[in-house]
Design a protein around this motif. Structure first.
Motif, short mmCIF file in Angstrom:
data_model
loop_
_atom_site.label_atom_id
_atom_site.label_comp_id
_atom_site.label_asym_id
_atom_site.label_seq_id
_atom_site.Cartn_x
_atom_site.Cartn_y
_atom_site.Cartn_z
N ALA A 354 -22.43 51.99 -32.05
CA ALA A 354 -21.10 51.57 -31.63
C ALA A 354 -21.13 50.16 -31.04
O ALA A 354 -20.24 49.34 -31.31
N ALA A 355 -22.17 49.85 -30.26
CA ALA A 355 -22.31 48.51 -29.69
C ALA A 355 -22.48 47.47 -30.79
O ALA A 355 -21.87 46.39 -30.74
N TYR A 356 -23.27 47.80 -31.80
CA TYR A 356 -23.46 46.86 -32.90
C TYR A 356 -22.17 46.73 -33.72
O TYR A 356 -21.84 45.64 -34.21
N GLY A 357 -21.44 47.82 -33.86
CA GLY A 357 -20.16 47.76 -34.56
C GLY A 357 -19.18 46.83 -33.88
O GLY A 357 -18.48 46.06 -34.54
N ASP A 358 -19.15 46.88 -32.55
CA ASP A 358 -18.30 45.95 -31.80
C ASP A 358 -18.72 44.50 -32.08
O ASP A 358 -17.89 43.61 -32.29
N PHE A 359 -20.02 44.27 -32.07
CA PHE A 359 -20.56 42.94 -32.32
C PHE A 359 -20.14 42.43 -33.70
O PHE A 359 -19.68 41.29 -33.85
N ARG A 360 -20.27 43.26 -34.71
CA ARG A 360 -19.90 42.85 -36.06
C ARG A 360 -18.39 42.62 -36.18
O ARG A 360 -17.94 41.85 -37.04
N ALA A 361 -17.63 43.26 -35.30
CA ALA A 361 -16.18 43.04 -35.28
C ALA A 361 -15.80 41.81 -34.48
O ALA A 361 -14.61 41.48 -34.36
N GLY A 362 -16.79 41.12 -33.91
CA GLY A 362 -16.53 39.88 -33.19
C GLY A 362 -16.21 40.06 -31.73
O GLY A 362 -15.66 39.15 -31.10
N ARG A 363 -16.59 41.19 -31.16
CA ARG A 363 -16.31 41.38 -29.74
C ARG A 363 -17.56 41.91 -29.04
O ARG A 363 -18.40 42.58 -29.65
N PRO A 364 -17.71 41.64 -27.74
CA PRO A 364 -18.82 42.22 -26.99
C PRO A 364 -18.70 43.74 -26.96
O PRO A 364 -17.60 44.30 -27.06
N ALA A 369 -25.70 48.68 -24.39
CA ALA A 369 -27.01 49.15 -23.97
C ALA A 369 -27.67 48.02 -23.20
O ALA A 369 -27.33 46.84 -23.37
N ALA A 370 -28.61 48.37 -22.35
CA ALA A 370 -29.26 47.36 -21.52
C ALA A 370 -30.77 47.56 -21.51
O ALA A 370 -31.26 48.68 -21.66
N LEU A 371 -31.47 46.45 -21.34
CA LEU A 371 -32.90 46.48 -21.11
C LEU A 371 -33.12 45.82 -19.76
O LEU A 371 -32.90 44.60 -19.61
N ALA A 372 -33.52 46.59 -18.77
CA ALA A 372 -33.73 46.06 -17.42
C ALA A 372 -35.22 45.79 -17.19
O ALA A 372 -36.07 46.58 -17.62
N MET A 373 -35.50 44.66 -16.56
CA MET A 373 -36.88 44.27 -16.26
C MET A 373 -36.95 43.84 -14.81
O MET A 373 -36.18 42.99 -14.37
N SER A 374 -37.88 44.42 -14.06
CA SER A 374 -38.00 44.11 -12.63
C SER A 374 -39.46 43.80 -12.33
O SER A 374 -40.17 44.57 -11.70
N PHE A 375 -39.90 42.62 -12.81
CA PHE A 375 -41.32 42.29 -12.77
C PHE A 375 -41.83 41.94 -11.38
O PHE A 375 -43.04 41.81 -11.18
#
Length: 526
Positions: A354-364, A369-375
Motif C-alpha cells: 500500500a505504501a508503494y502504491g501511494d508512492f507510484r500514485a505520486g503521494r507520500p 513503514a519505517a526503519l529506525a536506527m539508534s546507534f
C-alpha cells in the motif's frame, strides 16, 4: 600536475584515489562540499551529537575486503557490529511479539521457532544455506567491471552448486522477492520482516528480479551490518587519512565547474575558484548526470543523445534525525537488544504494498513503514551523556508529490515516521529534544542527489549490471573520450555503502597505464 584528478570525495571516489595513490601515482581529489564523504559523512548537528548526513548502516562494504586491503583500521576506522541486525515487532490482541535476527544463526532460528514454529526455523536455516552460496557468487560479480563475460564467469557453475539447472536457477533470480518468500516460508510475520529489509535497495519485493535482494540477507549471518565508531563519516575520514599518507591531496569547498578536453581525450578540470588542474586521467566520482553536465559540449554525442534514458527515478525516501532523552522501548524486547538492531517497523507486506502504491500514485505513504536506527546504543560517543542519537528512514516518498511541495509537507511526513516508531515503542515521541528532517528535496540540495535518490540511479533490473547507468557507460569509461573514468553509485554495482565501483575504477586506470609504462621501458632500454 597530478597523475590523476578525482572529482568528488564520496566513498567510492576516495577508494579509487586511495588505490591509485598506493600504487605510486600523484592523486588530487577535489570536492565541492566543505565536508568530505558525500552521503557517507557525519556532522555535529546539535551540541554533542555526531549525526550522519546520509547512510548509517554499512552492509555491503564490510563484505568487500576493501577496509582490510587498505588497512583502514590503522587510519581510525573501527566498526561497531549491528548485532542483532534486525528486530521486527508485531502487534497482536494479546500484546506485542517480535522476531530478532542475530549474527548467530542458531540464536536467530530460536527466535523464529518461538514465534513461528520449528518448521519455519528449519526453513530459514535452509534458506540461509542456499542463499549464502548464491550471494557469494553475486558478490564476485559485483567486485569487478560489469561486462557480460565477467559476470557470466562469476556465476558459472552456480546451478550445479545448488542442484538446479541453468534455466531453473535463472528463474529464481528473475523472480520477485515475494515469490521467493512465499515459496520458502508460511508465517507472514517472518516474510514481512525479510521483505522490508530486502526492500532497502529501493524496489519493493513484489517486483521482478528482487529475489536476490532478499537472498543476500543470508550473508548477514557471516558479517553483520556495522556502524563506524564515531559516525558513518569515520569511513571517509579514514580514507582521506590513507590518501594523505600515500601522498594524495584532498581539496574541499572548491567545486569542479567543467571537465576540460582536447580532441578525443580529457586534459583536466576547472574549478569555481578559477583554478585549472591539468591531468590526463580524470576519475569522476559524482552523479553521472553531474559528470555529463561538467563535460558540456564535449560530451560524446552518442552518450548525450541517450542521457535521457538514465533512470534517476522519482526519489526513494526521507529520513528524520533525532536527539532524544531515551532509546525506543519495545514491549516485546525481552533480550534488551532491540535498540542495537535495525528496527524493522512494517506491520505487514500488505502495508508495504500500500505504501508503494501511494508512492507510484505520486503521494507520500498514508501509513509509511519505517526503519529506525539508534546507534548511540552501540556507540555513546555520538550523543551527549544521557542522550541518544536516532534516525528514522521511510520509504517510499516521491520527489514531486502530486499537488503539494516538500517545503509545506515535510513536517507532516516527518511526524508520520515518528508515529510509526511511537506505535511500536510507546512513549518514544515524548523523549525527542532535537529534530532534523531530510525530505527528498533536502537530500537533493544537501548531498547533490538528483531527485533525492540516494542510489543515484534506480536499482531495477533495467539499470543493473551491464545496463548501469546505460550499457555504453557500464564499463566505467567514457566512450570516445580517453582518460575519463567513472565511479560512484551511478555505476555497477549500484548504491549503498559498497565501494566496489571505486576499486574497479582504480584497477581500470592502472591497467590502462601499464602498456604505456611498458612502452616507455622498452624505449629506455633501446
Amino acid at each position: 600536475m597530478p597523475d590523476v584528478l578525482v572529482i568528488g570525495a564520496g566513498h567510492n571516489a576516495l577508494i579509487a584515489g586511495c588505490y591509485l595513490a598506493r600504487a605510486g601515482l600523484d592523486v588530487e581529489v577535489i570536492e565541492r562540499d566543505t565536508v568530505p564523504g558525500g552521503a557517507v559523512s557525519t556532522v555535529h548537528r546539535w551540541p554533542g551529537y555526531a549525526v550522519d548526513r546520509g547512510s548509517s548502516a554499512h552492509v555491503m562494504f564490510r563484505h568487500t575486503g576493501i577496509a582490510e586491503d587498505l588497512d583502514l583500521a590503522s587510519y581510525g576506522l573501527h566498526y561497531d557490529d549491528v548485532d542483532p541486525w534486525g528486530f521486527a515487532p508485531f502487534e497482536t490482541p494479546q500484546g506485542q511479539v517480535a522476531l530478532t535476527f542475530w549474527r548467530d544463526l542458531d540464536r536467530t532460528c530460536a527466535s523464529i521457532a518461538r514465534l513461528c514454529g520449528g518448521a519455519e526455523a528449519a526453513a530459514y536455516r535452509r534458506f540461509v544455506a542456499e542463499w549464502t552460496t548464491r550471494s557469494d557468487r553475486i558478490f564476485a560479480a559485483f567486485a569487478g567491471p560489469a561486462t557480460p563475460g565477467r559476470i557470466g564467469r562469476s556465476l558459472w557453475g552456480l546451478g550445479r552448486a545448488t542442484g538446479l539447472s541453468g534455466p531453473a536457477l535463472s528463474q529464481e533470480f528473475l523472480a520477485s522477492g515475494d515469490r521467493l518468500l512465499d515459496a520458502t516460508f508460511e508465517d507472514e510475520r517472518l516474510k514481512t520482516a525479510l521483505s522490508w529489509l530486502g526492500a532497502q535497495s529501493g524496489p519493493p519485493t513484489h517486483e521482478p528480479g528482487t529475489a536476490a535482494l532478499v537472498g543476500w540477507l543470508a550473508l548477514l549471518h557471516r558479517i553483520p551490518p556495522g556502524h563506524p565508531h564515531g559516525g558513518s563519516g569515520a569511513l571517509t575520514a579514514a580514507l582521506a587519512a590513507r590518501l594523505h599518507a600515500d601522498g594524495g591531496r584532498l581539496r574541499l569547498g572548491d567545486p569542479v565547474t567543467a571537465i576540460e578536453t582536447a580532441g578525443d581525450r580529457v586534459t583536466g578540470a576547472r574549478t569555481a575558484s578559477g583554478d585549472r588542474v591539468a591531468a590526463t586521467t580524470v576519475v569522476a566520482g559524482c552523479h553521472i548526470l553531474a559528470t555529463l553536465g561538467l563535460l558540456g559540449d564535449a560530451c560524446p554525442e552518442p552518450v548525450r543523445r541517450r542521457a535521457t534514458r538514465i533512470d534517476v527515478g522519482d526519489g526513494i525516501g526521507m529520513v528524520v534525525r533525532l536527539g532524544t532523552r531515551a532509546l525506543p522501548a519495545y514491549p516485546a524486547d525481552t533480550d534488551g537488544a532491540a535498540a542495537r538492531a535495525l528496527q524493522l517497523l512494517a506491520p505487514s507486506r500488505t502495508a508495504l504494498r500500500a505504501a508503494y502504491g501511494d508512492f507510484r500514485a505520486g503521494r507520500p505513504a498514508r501509513e509509511p513503514a519505517a526503519l529506525a536506527m539508534s546507534f548511540s546504543a552501540l556507540d555513546p560517543t555520538i550523543a551527549p551523556p544521557g542522550r541518544h542519537n536516532v534516525s528514522i528512514w521511510g520509504q517510499w516518498h516521491p520527489y514531486q508529490p502530486a499537488g503539494e511541495s516538500w517545503s509545506s509537507i515535510g513536517r507532516r511526513e516527518a511526524d508520520k515516521l515518528i508515529a510509526a516508531v511511537e506505535r511500536s515503542a510507546p512513549g518514544f515521541a515524548g523523549t525527542i529534544e532535537h529534530e532534523h528532517v531530510q525530505t527528498p528535496a533536502d537530500l537533493e540540495r544537501e548531498l547533490a542527489l538528483p531527485h533525492g535518490n540516494v542510489m543515484h540511479v534506480e536499482m531495477s533490473l533495467a539499470s543493473m549490471f551491464f545496463h548501469r547507468p546505460l550499457p555504453e557507460l557500464a564499463r566505467q569509461r567514457m566512450p570516445g573520450l580517453a582518460g575519463l573514468y567513472l565511479t560512484g553509485a551511478s555505476m555497477h554495482p549500484g548504491g549503498g555503502v559498497f565501494g566496489a565501483s571505486g576499486r574497479t575504477a582504480a584497477r581500470l586506470v592502472l591497467a590502462d597505464r601499464r602498456p604505456a609504462r611498458r612502452a616507455l621501458a622498452r624505449a629506455v632500454r633501446r
